[in-house]
Design an enzyme around this catalytic site. Structure first.
Site, PDB file in Angstrom:
ATOM      1  N   ARG A  52     122.262 -39.388  46.777  1.00  0.00           N
ATOM      2  CA  ARG A  52     122.772 -40.401  47.759  1.00  0.00           C
ATOM      3  C   ARG A  52     121.845 -40.088  48.882  1.00  0.00           C
ATOM      4  NH1 ARG A  52     127.966 -41.494  46.023  1.00  0.00           N
ATOM      5  NH2 ARG A  52     129.128 -39.353  46.410  1.00  0.00           N
ATOM      6  N   PHE A 111     125.286 -51.921  42.059  1.00  0.00           N
ATOM      7  CA  PHE A 111     126.297 -51.872  41.523  1.00  0.00           C
ATOM      8  C   PHE A 111     126.540 -50.652  42.820  1.00  0.00           C
ATOM      9  CE2 PHE A 111     123.297 -52.121  38.173  1.00  0.00           C
ATOM     10  CZ  PHE A 111     124.182 -53.339  36.574  1.00  0.00           C
ATOM     11  N   ASP A 170     127.774 -55.630  43.473  1.00  0.00           N
ATOM     12  CA  ASP A 170     128.938 -55.047  42.989  1.00  0.00           C
ATOM     13  C   ASP A 170     129.382 -56.594  42.686  1.00  0.00           C
ATOM     14  OD1 ASP A 170     129.904 -52.039  42.238  1.00  0.00           O
ATOM     15  OD2 ASP A 170     131.181 -53.992  41.975  1.00  0.00           O
ATOM     16  N   CYS A 221     124.868 -42.885  33.188  1.00  0.00           N
ATOM     17  CA  CYS A 221     125.495 -42.420  33.466  1.00  0.00           C
ATOM     18  C   CYS A 221     126.101 -42.293  31.407  1.00  0.00           C
ATOM     19  CB  CYS A 221     126.679 -42.216  34.498  1.00  0.00           C
ATOM     20  SG  CYS A 221     127.182 -44.427  33.592  1.00  0.00           S
TER      21      CYS A 221
END
Ligand code: SAH
Length: 392
Positions: A208, A224, A246, A336
């Site tokens: 981030r 997302f 999202d 992920c």
């Protein structure tokens, strides 16, 4: 004490200290160990391999606690392992007051996740081994950290593979009215009881910050977005505008709160409740374009069995993001999925670029932050992979 023997030739992974053994590697077991029991693991010739937790329901039948014959798996053992994990993170305090304290297999505690959010610890017991030691783990964590509360979020689907019920709730102390954390100077409110996973995606902390550093003057699209992690980092990095998408309305509500906690300019932020797959196409139809796009989707491929369908999903969102990217713009794209290798992910993204007719350069890679170690004996732990790309 139950003794488990391994089939001839199947002991190699244990000798290399891989923490898992699958049911197919075991010789018939005498007696009837209960899930969570500690068993002594031997090769077919009776040579000691390790002490492991028995998971009767799971394909992953054994998870090793220790490869040292002299070690006893008791309260002291767990205190030592927990203490080691916590001490190893002492040098990371400057990153903020939220941190993964125990990262499962890679911290020598298979199936155990502990995240610290200020004075609150959130515990995930993902296998029969740590489930059996729940009270001991709680006692020792409280003693070692002085936490004000310990909250359990053992409501992850993987528990079902262990034959364990999904469970969440307070285990020790009491939860403060709100749990606020600081990450590289940004404040986030974490809902440990109702948020996703343990409440916050700590693994993306450094990413981030890095992406925020590319945001100056940029029109940003954060797909997302969950509770706005990348969005806030981009706004602090002086983005011109940030559109965050999202499918969870609750996550977006939390993101708006996070924005206001930091006094960041709300007129530059737009929050959209939508399905990213559809919304990317809509943006294209509207002729929109961006300087910086983040794609941080949920696990599309939890295991290798899901890789094919997941590949199509990754290909799709990356393709549309590349179409929406302006020349010179940046794309930070993540997977992920434990079941997807970094190589395969890069191949898929290259396929997206080809189909989008976009000339893309790889200028960096992302992994989980340093409080999420990956034991070299446990490559499966290397789940978060990301590429930083630039459109020529
Ligand atoms: N980048 C975030 C974490 C993302 S987690 C951070 O830094 O905190 C993945 C998010 O994707 C979740 O918030 C989930 O609600 C959302 N999601 C899952 N499927 C989606 C879909 N099809 N469209 C939009 N959002 C989706």
């Amino acid at each position: 004490m139950h003794v488990v023997k391994i089939k001839p030739g199947r002991e190699k992974s244990a000798l290399q200290r891989h923490p898992w053994l699958f049911s197919g590697a075991l010789l018939p077991v005498t007696g009837d160990p209960k899930s969570g029991d500690t068993v002594k693991v031997l090769d077919c010739n009776g040579r000691f391999l390790g002490w492991a937790a028995w998971s009767g329901e799971s394909q992953i039948r054994l998870r090793f606690w220790s490869f040292d014959e002299r070690e006893t798996i008791d309260r002291d053992f767990f205190r030592r392992r927990l203490n080691r994990a916590i001490q190893q993170r002492a040098a990371m305090e400057h990153m903020g007051d939220a941190m993964r304290l125990v990262h499962g297999e890679s911290d020598g505690l298979p199936g155990l996740i502990v995240d610290r959010y200020g004075e609150v610890l959130v515990l995930q017991l993902l296998a029969a081994g740590p489930e059996a030691w729940r009270e001991v783990l709680c006692d020792e964590l409280q003693a070692l950290t002085g936490a004000r509360a310990i909250y359990e979020r053992s409501d992850a689907d993987v528990r079902e593979l262990e034959g364990l019920p999904l469970r969440s709730g307070l285990l020790r102390g009491e939860l403060p009215a709100v749990t606020d954390i600081t990450e590289h100077g940004l404040r986030y409110r974490v809902n440990v009881a109702a948020g996703q996973k343990t409440g916050f995606y700590l693994d993306q902390r450094a990413n981030r910050q890095r992406v925020g550093g590319l945001a100056r003057g940029a029109d940003v699209l954060n797909c997302f977005c969950y509770t706005g992690g990348f969005s806030l980092a981009a706004l602090r990095g002086e983005a011109r505008s940030v559109v965050s998408v999202d499918s969870s309305g609750d996550a977006l509500d939390a993101a708006r709160v996070n924005l206001s906690l930091n006094g960041l300019p709300s007129e530059r932020a737009e929050w959209v409740e939508a399905d990213v797959f559809q919304y990317l196409r809509l943006l294209r139809d509207k002729g929109r374009s961006y300087d910086l796009i983040v794609l941080d989707p949920p696990k599309f491929a939890p295991t290798v069995q899901h890789v094919e369908r997941a590949s199509r999903a990754y290909k799709d969102i990356n393709l549309w993001a590349m179409k929406l990217l302006r020349p010179g713009g940046h794309l930070a794209t993540f997977t992920c999925s434990g079941g997807m290798s970094a190589e395969l992910f890069q191949k898929i993204v290259a396929g997206s670029a080809w189909d989008a007719k976009a000339d893309m350069q790889l200028i960096g890679r992302f992994t989980a932050d340093i409080d999420h170690p990956v034991s070299l004996n446990f490559p499966e732990g290397d789940y978060l992979k990301g590429l930083l790309l630039r459109k020529v």
